[in-house]
Write a protein that holds these residues in place. Sequence first.
Motif: not given
Lengths: 399, 406
Positions: A291, A293, A358
């Motif tokens: 992730l 983003t 992440v």
Amino acid sequence: MLVIGGGLAGMAAALAARQAGATVAVVSEGAGVLELASGCIDRLAVPEGSLPPEHPYRLIGMAAVDEELAAFQKAMEAAGYPLAADGPGAGGSHVITALGSRRRTHLVAPGMAAPPPGEPLWVVGFRGLRDFHPAVVAAGLRRSDPAADVAWGEVELPGAPEDVHPVALARQLEDEAYRRQVIERVAAVRPQGRGGAALLPAVLGLSGAAAVRRALAEGLGMRVVEVLLPPPSVPGLRLADALRRAVQQAGVDLAIGARAVEARREGGRVRHVVTRGPGGRITYEAEAYVLATGGLMGNGLTAEGRSVREPLFDLPVSAPDGEWADPRFLPAEGHPFVRVGVAVDGRLRPPGYTNLFVCGRALAGYDPYAEGSGGGVAVATGGAAGREAARLVAGGEPR
Amino acid sequence: MIHEYDACLKCTVCEMHCPVLRVAPEFPGPKNGGPGLARLRAAGEVVELDHLDLCLGCRTCDTVCPSGIRPAELVNAPKVAQVSRRGLPLREWVLTHTYLFGPLAVRMPGLVNGVLANGPIRWTMEKVLHIDRHKPMPKYANHSFREWFRRRRSPWQDRPAPNGRVVYFHGCSVQYMEPHIGRHVVEVLEHNGFEVVLPPQKCCGLPLIANGDLKSAAGNGRYNVQHLREWAAQGVPIVVSSTSCSLTLKHDYPGLLGLDGAGAVAEQVYDLFEFLMACHEQGLLRTDFRPIRERLPYHQPCHQRAQAIGLPAVELLNLIPGVEAWNLDAGCCGSAGTYGFKEEKYGVSMRVGQAMADALRASGASRAVSDCETCRWQIEYQAGMQAVHPVSVLWGAYGLGDRKGT
């Protein structure tokens, strides 16, 4: 494996994972915002000892941070974009800004390393380029070093344009005939007998920047150094282009322009992620997910009042202990809300997940502005997350 | 009320990637011409920006925007408003209705192509219609694709196709100018065990959208949706071999044009190589390729990139033994459908395409690959290099050209 997010962190993750042998796809809503940054990669402008234990650098360890930065530098060099590293004991790498300040960084973009103190400097601007004023640069340089030998001049571009877009000028300068005219005009205002470095705005070409700088240096008989402008940034665009080339050459499947809108979780595993874009709904099934983003600015985190959410997986997001903001506008230690993000373990996994990692601005516990660590955290945690994901895909033992 | 354009942070990422702004600084750009202008217009300001119509419609700004805005649609909005008031100018009407001349042109291609290649006639067209005289007009074929399709025999005529049916949306260029590409699509699909269905269809309408005539585009769109929806309802995939048509069917029908039933159709629409790649991932694609020793630069059409489906054509071409295909990544070709044929835009179009042409010439390859017809025509014109659809390479590698009747 799937990387969600195509900014610096996501691309670093993809490069590292490819290097580790994984099959990688990147999906991203936009193309990242490197074009707004310096084109250089910062590491840390505050002492390492001051970092809290939950800081991403602390989680993965400073040794891993430096390994990832070195791996990134190597990958970019292989793609034809050599960034110069700030070596130990070198006193730090600096770039010069449009305010004439010397700004510390770690990986310096080609052509931007600041000349050593003491070197005579000649600042040249182009009329109509509104974010670069040679007199301001010269005054700033003298302010930081009153003994500095600084002169400045300004030239009119062919056609005397009133308003010059930095990207359009960069592209025009790659045209040989146009460039020759500009070099003649710059050479005409050069003070006689002056040596040292010529400081020009960082608009000297896009992918052909090395040739533009070389031609200018030859035409002037001086070293040519590019000065960082306020955004939009041509060096940032060069880095973004080079990074995209590197990622594609590495064999990464790149799909920019679709937003990840849905994720399916079974137990601790992410099963699939669905993107929605002009090309329709696409379901990606992968063994591991990264992730990347982004934070509040990149829509990787969304905020309503004082409730901050991670919208794709609904991961738990940290909140400040006390006040969210400092009453001062620019406090040296930063605003507490800047450190809000997804809390992860030492392998960058959020609680309860086994195949999700992440990285980058979505992470909790750091302040890129106050620490001067934005690029470094993106590259280091991106690389580390990519490698962790690749290791999981390969079925190897986690470290 | 909050509008999409209110999300614009003025970050300028769109400007940084805009291929027009780089070569035509007089263009106001996607940020000022898109969300910026939209905000003023919404506030009742009457603002006209000069040179706003220099937009190529490549949708790079839509793709790179980190805030999820689609500046390209907003940049096109003033043109749409103008056309809805005054109608399409004659030149724009001519350039967007080539499909009306098609049935006649394929009856007498020698005459039509001769006329369109005739110097004095092109000079007159430039003076009267402002259609630039330099770039060659695409050549009409001596038969239409659908004629060929009607006459040939499907291998799945007498027995059920093992992988079921697919609908083929061929678009105008395959129908009248490049029927051989349609043939390659059909034969590649049939070779892989699909029965190909060809419902009635009209021009997807993208040239009309780009020239501001949404009303006519919606007319074409409604016709197409009407003929595709029953297939979509049965879950039959709809494959499209021109990347601009596939983007229009997927994105503009349900979005910009808001056509009834278009959403369900869009769910079934696949770009041809997106579809073939999905087949490959499910183990349905035959890989009995014969080796081709060739380096193939792939020019990614802007409207392919805008779909965010990766580079399935490059991946599939690289499955052919001996082929080394790679994404050229040298920006927009500058042709942008009807744009490059307009007198006042020809120069910008060529300047945009320069980087691509230079990169292709430097590649050392003898032909280029691209799945958009106007990109291919621009490559052949500006880089002086043969340009083929990736399906034609696949067709050759399957040995389908050896069959009777070639």
